[in-house]
Scaffold this active site. Sequence first.
Site, mmCIF file in Angstrom:
data_model
loop_
_atom_site.group_PDB
_atom_site.id
_atom_site.type_symbol
_atom_site.label_atom_id
_atom_site.label_comp_id
_atom_site.label_asym_id
_atom_site.label_seq_id
_atom_site.Cartn_x
_atom_site.Cartn_y
_atom_site.Cartn_z
ATOM 1 N N HIS A 1 -8.304 -1.330 5.983
ATOM 2 C CA HIS A 1 -8.569 -2.656 6.440
ATOM 3 C C HIS A 1 -9.201 -3.510 5.305
ATOM 4 C CE1 HIS A 1 -9.550 -5.471 9.727
ATOM 5 N NE2 HIS A 1 -10.741 -5.528 9.067
ATOM 6 N N ASP B 1 -9.655 -0.750 14.281
ATOM 7 C CA ASP B 1 -10.732 -0.809 12.914
ATOM 8 C C ASP B 1 -12.120 -0.063 13.407
ATOM 9 O OD1 ASP B 1 -8.686 -2.210 11.927
ATOM 10 O OD2 ASP B 1 -9.439 -3.788 12.607
ATOM 11 N N GLU C 1 -7.595 -2.458 -2.630
ATOM 12 C CA GLU C 1 -7.077 -1.238 -1.452
ATOM 13 C C GLU C 1 -6.228 -0.504 -2.381
ATOM 14 O OE1 GLU C 1 -5.071 -3.212 1.888
ATOM 15 O OE2 GLU C 1 -6.513 -5.009 1.780
ATOM 16 N N ASN D 1 -6.480 4.643 8.056
ATOM 17 C CA ASN D 1 -5.997 3.029 8.021
ATOM 18 C C ASN D 1 -6.872 2.588 6.674
ATOM 19 O OD1 ASN D 1 -4.975 0.842 8.877
ATOM 20 N ND2 ASN D 1 -6.928 0.387 9.882
ATOM 21 N N ASN E 1 1.037 -1.274 0.012
ATOM 22 C CA ASN E 1 -0.005 0.095 0.041
ATOM 23 C C ASN E 1 0.819 1.212 0.145
ATOM 24 O OD1 ASN E 1 -2.854 -0.371 -0.024
ATOM 25 N ND2 ASN E 1 -2.110 -2.053 1.518
#
Length: 208
Positions: free
Chosen positions: A107, A148, A177, A105, A15
């Site tokens: 997930h 999360d 993602e 973030n 990422n």
Amino acid sequence: MSTRLAVLASGRGSNLRALHEFLMRGERSSIAKLALVLSDHADAGALAYARTRDIAAASIDGGTLGGDRLLAQLRSHRIDLVVLAGYMRLVPEVVVHAYRGRIVNVHPALLPAFGGRGMYGSRVHAAVIAAGARVSGATVHFVDERYDHGAVIAQWPVPVLSGDTPQALAERVLRVEHALYPPSILAVAQSRISLDANGRATHMHLPK
Ligand code: GRF
């Protein structure tokens, strides 16, 4: 002035790479810049990637006691926005407070399903398959004090196919993602998406 980003990553850093490549295209590098990569694992692929791209990189004590030091590092690099990319630890409260609405973030599931403490890596995808879910996906969210848990910024569904293994599903979700996270980060960097006073993500529609 461009927004200065820090990426916190514990692992391979795909990422991080997707974000870096995204920011290199067009005018984006004048909007947001990768200023720092930090990892709680000295041998993380993310650190190696950063070093080959001349991005400041360092390993950190990822424990709660390291919170003040982490905050000092972020401040000394004048970081505006903190990007978690496969960071396996809870962000220390002192950092969450200082950067509220400026930590994001990604997930690998559709939160709030299949998230929370212990839900990381292939465990997420194994749980999705074991539950018989037909759809999984990726979620980008603001970070708060819980795993999360913060306000959702963006989600994208991914089908769960019959006979899927956790690894096959992980690869399919990871591609999503890489497509979803960088533009979401840019939107937060430009304040097109922000955390409002009620703890919700607000999407602003600016004139083009
Ligand atoms: C991703 O699946 C991300 O959703 C999760 O950890 C993984 C990190 O992968 N939080 P990478 O290190 O970015 O390749």
